[in-house]
Design a protein around this motif. Structure first.
Motif, PDB file in Angstrom:
ATOM      1  N   VAL A   1       0.555  11.462   9.016  1.00 10.13           N
ATOM      2  CA  VAL A   1       0.856  10.279   8.011  1.00 10.13           C
ATOM      3  C   VAL A   1       1.533  10.215   9.097  1.00 10.13           C
ATOM      4  O   VAL A   1       1.621   8.522   8.558  1.00 10.13           O
ATOM      5  N   ASP A   2       2.171  10.245  10.453  1.00  4.69           N
ATOM      6  CA  ASP A   2       2.703   9.252  11.132  1.00  4.69           C
ATOM      7  C   ASP A   2       1.941   7.917  11.577  1.00  4.69           C
ATOM      8  O   ASP A   2       2.206   7.141  12.114  1.00  4.69           O
ATOM      9  N   THR A   3       0.332   8.781  12.591  1.00  4.55           N
ATOM     10  CA  THR A   3      -0.340   7.993  12.271  1.00  4.55           C
ATOM     11  C   THR A   3      -0.968   6.326  11.577  1.00  4.55           C
ATOM     12  O   THR A   3      -1.063   5.825  11.699  1.00  4.55           O
ATOM     13  N   MET A   4      -0.985   7.246  10.243  1.00  2.19           N
ATOM     14  CA  MET A   4      -0.931   6.365   9.437  1.00  2.19           C
ATOM     15  C   MET A   4       0.010   5.176   9.562  1.00  2.19           C
ATOM     16  O   MET A   4      -0.530   3.589   8.817  1.00  2.19           O
ATOM     17  N   ALA A   5       0.800   5.556   9.387  1.00  2.27           N
ATOM     18  CA  ALA A   5       2.375   5.207   8.479  1.00  2.27           C
ATOM     19  C   ALA A   5       2.659   3.771   9.691  1.00  2.27           C
ATOM     20  O   ALA A   5       2.216   2.282   9.743  1.00  2.27           O
ATOM     21  N   ASP A   6       2.212   3.731  11.051  1.00  2.00           N
ATOM     22  CA  ASP A   6       2.041   3.218  12.214  1.00  2.00           C
ATOM     23  C   ASP A   6       0.403   2.406  11.756  1.00  2.00           C
ATOM     24  O   ASP A   6       0.849   0.934  12.448  1.00  2.00           O
ATOM     25  N   CYS A   7      -0.274   2.739  11.252  1.00  3.04           N
ATOM     26  CA  CYS A   7      -1.245   1.375  11.775  1.00  3.04           C
ATOM     27  C   CYS A   7      -1.005   0.442  11.059  1.00  3.04           C
ATOM     28  O   CYS A   7      -1.473  -0.335  10.873  1.00  3.04           O
ATOM     29  N   VAL A   8      -0.605   1.150   9.129  1.00  2.38           N
ATOM     30  CA  VAL A   8      -0.535   0.196   7.960  1.00  2.38           C
ATOM     31  C   VAL A   8       0.427  -1.081   8.744  1.00  2.38           C
ATOM     32  O   VAL A   8       0.917  -2.439   8.356  1.00  2.38           O
ATOM     33  N   VAL A   9       2.334  -0.371   9.193  1.00  2.00           N
ATOM     34  CA  VAL A   9       2.997  -1.730  10.375  1.00  2.00           C
ATOM     35  C   VAL A   9       2.313  -1.864  11.221  1.00  2.00           C
ATOM     36  O   VAL A   9       3.386  -3.441  10.534  1.00  2.00           O
TER      37      VAL A   9
ATOM     38  N   LEU B   1      -0.948  -5.863   5.530  1.00  2.00           N
ATOM     39  CA  LEU B   1      -0.363  -4.999   4.655  1.00  2.00           C
ATOM     40  C   LEU B   1       1.260  -4.362   4.346  1.00  2.00           C
ATOM     41  O   LEU B   1       2.116  -5.066   5.912  1.00  2.00           O
ATOM     42  N   ARG B   2       1.949  -4.167   4.012  1.00  2.00           N
ATOM     43  CA  ARG B   2       3.084  -4.000   3.740  1.00  2.00           C
ATOM     44  C   ARG B   2       3.050  -2.298   3.342  1.00  2.00           C
ATOM     45  O   ARG B   2       2.374  -2.255   2.330  1.00  2.00           O
ATOM     46  N   LEU B   3       3.663  -1.607   3.660  1.00  2.00           N
ATOM     47  CA  LEU B   3       3.658   0.262   3.690  1.00  2.00           C
ATOM     48  C   LEU B   3       4.705   0.404   2.327  1.00  2.00           C
ATOM     49  O   LEU B   3       6.161  -0.466   2.849  1.00  2.00           O
ATOM     50  N   ARG B   4       5.248   0.675   1.448  1.00  2.00           N
ATOM     51  CA  ARG B   4       5.829   1.071  -0.375  1.00  2.00           C
ATOM     52  C   ARG B   4       6.102   2.122  -0.258  1.00  2.00           C
ATOM     53  O   ARG B   4       7.099   2.729  -1.197  1.00  2.00           O
ATOM     54  N   GLY B   5       5.421   3.436   0.182  1.00  2.00           N
ATOM     55  CA  GLY B   5       5.467   4.337  -0.143  1.00  2.00           C
ATOM     56  C   GLY B   5       4.486   5.639  -0.033  1.00  2.00           C
ATOM     57  O   GLY B   5       4.124   4.868   0.757  1.00  2.00           O
ATOM     58  N   VAL B   6       4.717   6.733  -0.723  1.00  2.00           N
ATOM     59  CA  VAL B   6       3.442   7.713  -0.952  1.00  2.00           C
ATOM     60  C   VAL B   6       2.735   7.812  -2.034  1.00  2.00           C
ATOM     61  O   VAL B   6       3.691   7.295  -3.344  1.00  2.00           O
TER      62      VAL B   6
ATOM     63  N   GLN C   1       5.236  18.716   0.894  1.00  2.00           N
ATOM     64  CA  GLN C   1       4.350  17.878   1.434  1.00  2.00           C
ATOM     65  C   GLN C   1       4.826  16.389   1.516  1.00  2.00           C
ATOM     66  O   GLN C   1       5.131  15.662   1.967  1.00  2.00           O
ATOM     67  N   VAL C   2       4.309  16.029   0.424  1.00  2.00           N
ATOM     68  CA  VAL C   2       4.697  14.527  -0.198  1.00  2.00           C
ATOM     69  C   VAL C   2       5.778  14.177  -0.318  1.00  2.00           C
ATOM     70  O   VAL C   2       5.928  13.271   0.288  1.00  2.00           O
ATOM     71  N   ARG C   3       7.068  14.819  -0.673  1.00  2.00           N
ATOM     72  CA  ARG C   3       8.310  14.636  -0.547  1.00  2.00           C
ATOM     73  C   ARG C   3       8.771  14.621   0.865  1.00  2.00           C
ATOM     74  O   ARG C   3       9.302  13.356   1.281  1.00  2.00           O
ATOM     75  N   ALA C   4       8.259  15.185   1.760  1.00  2.00           N
ATOM     76  CA  ALA C   4       8.455  15.334   3.165  1.00  2.00           C
ATOM     77  C   ALA C   4       7.506  14.106   3.720  1.00  2.00           C
ATOM     78  O   ALA C   4       8.166  13.337   4.976  1.00  2.00           O
ATOM     79  N   ALA C   5       6.411  14.042   3.516  1.00  2.00           N
ATOM     80  CA  ALA C   5       6.218  12.081   3.903  1.00  2.00           C
ATOM     81  C   ALA C   5       6.932  11.132   4.053  1.00  2.00           C
ATOM     82  O   ALA C   5       6.888  10.114   4.594  1.00  2.00           O
TER      83      ALA C   5
ATOM     84  N   VAL D   1       0.998  -1.409  -0.057  1.00  2.00           N
ATOM     85  CA  VAL D   1       0.559   0.252  -0.670  1.00  2.00           C
ATOM     86  C   VAL D   1       0.565   1.277   0.055  1.00  2.00           C
ATOM     87  O   VAL D   1       2.038   1.590   0.781  1.00  2.00           O
ATOM     88  N   LEU D   2       0.381   2.445  -0.796  1.00  2.00           N
ATOM     89  CA  LEU D   2       0.727   3.508  -0.656  1.00  2.00           C
ATOM     90  C   LEU D   2       0.114   4.668  -0.072  1.00  2.00           C
ATOM     91  O   LEU D   2      -1.178   4.624   0.164  1.00  2.00           O
ATOM     92  N   LEU D   3       0.793   5.266   1.099  1.00  2.00           N
ATOM     93  CA  LEU D   3       0.085   6.911   2.120  1.00  2.00           C
ATOM     94  C   LEU D   3      -0.209   7.408   1.211  1.00  2.00           C
ATOM     95  O   LEU D   3       0.867   8.088   1.031  1.00  2.00           O
ATOM     96  N   GLU D   4      -1.101   7.879   0.974  1.00  2.00           N
ATOM     97  CA  GLU D   4      -1.937   9.052   0.167  1.00  2.00           C
ATOM     98  C   GLU D   4      -1.863  10.157   0.961  1.00  2.00           C
ATOM     99  O   GLU D   4      -2.291  10.526   2.140  1.00  2.00           O
ATOM    100  N   VAL D   5      -1.524  11.329   0.455  1.00  2.00           N
ATOM    101  CA  VAL D   5      -0.905  12.689   1.242  1.00  2.00           C
ATOM    102  C   VAL D   5      -2.439  13.367   0.138  1.00  2.00           C
ATOM    103  O   VAL D   5      -2.385  13.292  -1.110  1.00  2.00           O
ATOM    104  N   GLY D   6      -2.517  14.358   0.951  1.00  2.00           N
ATOM    105  CA  GLY D   6      -3.854  14.938   0.477  1.00  2.00           C
ATOM    106  C   GLY D   6      -2.972  16.559   0.301  1.00  2.00           C
ATOM    107  O   GLY D   6      -3.299  16.473   1.413  1.00  2.00           O
TER     108      GLY D   6
END
Length: 203
Positions: free
Chosen positions: A106-114, A119-124, A148-152, A87-92
């Motif tokens: 971003v941190d909260t969502m990443a923690d949920c996926v991990v 699910l495996r986190l692959r990027g944004v 913002q996307v790059r910073a995520a 999965v990719l974390l979407e930045v809006g």
């Protein structure tokens, strides 16, 4: 069209719905980005079977909510799926329809996926086409959003939240701002895992 895109080195093809994914699979496409969350239980069960049937399938979809992560995890576990979906974390964008807006989100969502075993986190991922027009003011807004996307992605890399055995993905698409996407997201990574920038056509 499919053969032409893949023959010229494209990462794969973007779909908007799981039905479109099924059509692409029918024609043998091995790399697919579903540019949405996949929260349809029958679709998730079909995808689980497809991933188990074909080890060469590389599939990515979005996440941007705890509810979505929980639903995906529960359906996949109930279906007996023992692998992981990338999965990719979407930045809006502010005022947009979907995606994480702040570093804390971003941190909260990443923690949920991990924490999800399925699910495996692959990027944004992002969609910069939400900004209309080509005025200097719009270009400036797009530039700030892409930063913002790059910073995520940097946050995920710095937290060692992405797998080390494959490339990290950062993808944006809206058809109007490919030049800015490349200028902001492509240069200067110089780290491992390798970063792959995927340009998508949008609406």
């Amino acid at each position: 069209l499919i053969d032409l895109q893949l023959a010229h080195g494209a990462w794969g093809i973007t779909a908007a719905t799981i039905r479109q994914v099924a059509v692409l699979r029918h024609f043998g496409v091995e790399r697919i980005i579903l540019a949405n969350e996949l929260i349809d239980p029958p679709g998730l069960r079909w995808l689980a079977r497809e991933l188990q049937r074909d080890a060469g399938l590389e599939f990515l979809c979005y996440v941007d909510s705890r509810a979505g992560v929980d639903l995906m995890t529960d359906v996949l576990e109930a279906a007996g799926f023992v692998g992981q979906i990338d999965v990719l974390l979407e930045v809006g964008a502010d005022g947009g329809r979907t995606g994480c807006r702040t570093p804390s989100e971003v941190d909260t969502m990443a923690d949920c996926v991990v924490r999800s075993p399925r699910l495996r986190l692959r990027g944004v991922a992002a969609f910069e086409g939400v900004f209309g027009g080509r005025s200097p003011a719009t270009a400036a807004r797009v530039g700030r959003f892409l930063e913002q996307v790059r910073a995520a992605l940097v946050r995920l890399l710095d937290g060692d939240l992405l797998p080390a055995d494959c490339d990290a993905i950062v993808t944006a698409g809206g058809s109007a701002f490919f030049d800015q996407v490349v200028d902001v997201l492509a240069p200067g990574w110089g780290r491992r895992p390798p970063i792959r920038v995927v340009l998508r056509s949008g609406c």
